[in-house]
Write an enzyme that holds these catalytic residues in place. Structure first.
Site, short mmCIF file in Angstrom:
data_model
loop_
_atom_site.label_atom_id
_atom_site.label_comp_id
_atom_site.label_asym_id
_atom_site.label_seq_id
_atom_site.Cartn_x
_atom_site.Cartn_y
_atom_site.Cartn_z
N ASP A 139 0.89 -1.01 0.15
CA ASP A 139 0.10 0.15 -0.25
C ASP A 139 0.76 0.91 -0.23
O ASP A 139 1.70 1.68 1.01
CB ASP A 139 -0.63 -0.25 1.65
N ASP A 199 -10.99 3.42 -1.89
CA ASP A 199 -11.28 3.16 -0.60
C ASP A 199 -12.14 2.82 -1.05
O ASP A 199 -13.48 3.85 -1.07
CB ASP A 199 -11.16 3.27 0.66
C1 GLA Z 1 -5.83 1.79 2.65
C2 GLA Z 1 -6.01 1.12 1.74
C3 GLA Z 1 -7.23 0.13 2.70
C4 GLA Z 1 -6.55 -0.37 3.92
C5 GLA Z 1 -5.75 0.12 4.86
C6 GLA Z 1 -5.77 0.11 5.30
O1 GLA Z 1 -6.79 2.99 2.85
O2 GLA Z 1 -6.25 1.67 0.20
O3 GLA Z 1 -7.33 -1.26 1.94
O4 GLA Z 1 -4.95 -1.19 2.94
O5 GLA Z 1 -5.40 1.44 3.70
O6 GLA Z 1 -4.60 0.80 6.71
#
Ligand code: GLA
Length: 374
Positions: A139, A199
């Protein structure tokens, strides 16, 4: 904060040969966020088996952010007290015939503020391989304060190389919210899937905005590397069953990874019937691996179609409006070139009439009619 590190020249990371069809499994984030721990993951692994999810194809059990501990004196990453022994957890998950996934960031820290891999890429890849990890979600997050989007490919390539060198087959999931046209270089860095959006949230607007915006990306998905419009929210309570059927159908038309994000230990029968609809899963997992696209004008009612191996088609009639709608599809508009031999309704599990040049259905509000046309 640690600064920029030298980045490697761009080259192609050898393919790991994984994810010939979109990965299927479960991830902790959507339901548990920082509340995930060893007991929850074990419980989920047990429930994935006992509920039938494993037999339906869901095999990856993925721990998202917040498992990370400090680095030890040699710089090795450790897990925090919620996860006392990652190797033992991996052994347990493997003993159920499932696979274990983990999460990290190329930055010094993750989105939730835990330790990232920055400067320890190969060391961490080797640690995960030694634990028995089978899947990495990587990420961008903490890296955004150090690197520009132009440097993303090299940053991700560094981990692609590290996973390759570590020598264990590990699915590589790129999570950088669809920035920098990741679909154009994801396969080059060894990526098996890449997020195409920010997200998802467990509500109709979020799911719909993400899902229905994916049509133009269809050309980039193929066996071994997939567009990822984010994980499933099915069963988390913020949508109706019809809306969750749209979610499942649309993700299957898109050849999206099916990573459940609910509490598998306490699913209602309705949610089981949605997540484990084998006929819909078969569309998602079709071995030709060709993502579908919108074949009607964009609007309140949309028809989407996906070519399947063997010459068949998946055809979905989506009604985004808040009233029932009578919808018609002409086979030729959905790319079906011959008179169908068989038309199957994938939610009622019944054959429907294959005569005529198309099909008409009453589609519920925020609902879908999903067909397999052979
Ligand atoms: C980001 C990602 C999510 C999740 C969070 C965890 O927002 O896009 O899918 O993994 O981080 O902190």
């Amino acid at each position: 904060m640690p600064g920029k590190l030298p980045l490697p020249a761009l080259h192609k990371v050898p393919s790991n040969g994984l994810a010939k069809t979109p990965p299927m499994g479960w991830n902790s984030w959507n339901k548990f966020a920082s509340r995930v721990d060893d007991a929850a993951v074990r419980g989920m692994a047990d429930a994935i088996v006992s509920s039938g999810m494993k037999d339906a194809g869901y095999v990856y059990v993925n721990i998202d952010d917040t498992w990370e501990g400090e680095r030890d004196a040699q710089g090795n990453i450790t897990s925090n007290k919620k996860f006392p022994d990652m190797k033992a957890l991996a052994d347990y998950v493997h003993s159920k015939g499932l696979k274990l996934g983990i999460y990290s960031s190329p930055g010094p820290n993750t989105c939730a503020g835990y330790e990232g891999t920055h400067g320890h890429e190969l060391q961490d890849a080797k640690t995960w391989a030694a634990w028995g990890i089978d899947y990495l979600k990587y990420d961008w997050c903490g890296a955004r304060n150090i690197y520009s989007d132009d440097e993303m490919q090299a940053v991700y390539q560094k981990m692609g190389d590290a996973l390759h060198q570590a020598g264990r087959p590990i699915v590589f999931s790129l999570c950088q919210y669809g920035r920098a046209d990741v679909w154009k270089w994801g396969p080059e860095v060894g990526g098996n899937l890449w997020r195409t959006t920010y997200d998802i949230r467990d509500n109709w607007d979020s799911m719909m905005k993400i899902g229905f915006s994916q049509s133009d990306l269809a050309q980039w998905g193929a066996p071994g590397h997939w567009n990822d419009p984010d994980m499933l929210e099915i069963g988390n309570g913020g949508m109706t069953d019809d809306e969750y059927r749209v979610h499942m159908s649309l993700w299957s038309v898109l050849a999206a990874p099916l990573i459940a994000g609910n509490d598998i230990r306490s699913m209602t029968q309705n949610i089981k019937d949605i997540l484990m609809n084998r006929e819909v899963i078969a569309i998602d997992q079709d071995k030709a691996g060709k993502p579908g696209r919108r074949v009607s004008p964009e609007g309140e009612q949309e028809v989407w179609a996906r070519e399947l191996s063997g010459g068949g088609h998946a055809v979905a009639l989506f009604n985004k409006s808040s009233a029932t709608a009578k919808m018609t599809v002409k086979w030729s508009d959905a790319g079906v070139k011959r008179t169908p031999k068989k038309v199957r309704d994938l939610w009622s599990h019944a054959d429907v009439s294959a005569s005529g040049d198309g099909w008409t259905a009453e589609v519920p509000a925020h609902g879908v009619a999903f067909l397999r046309v052979e």
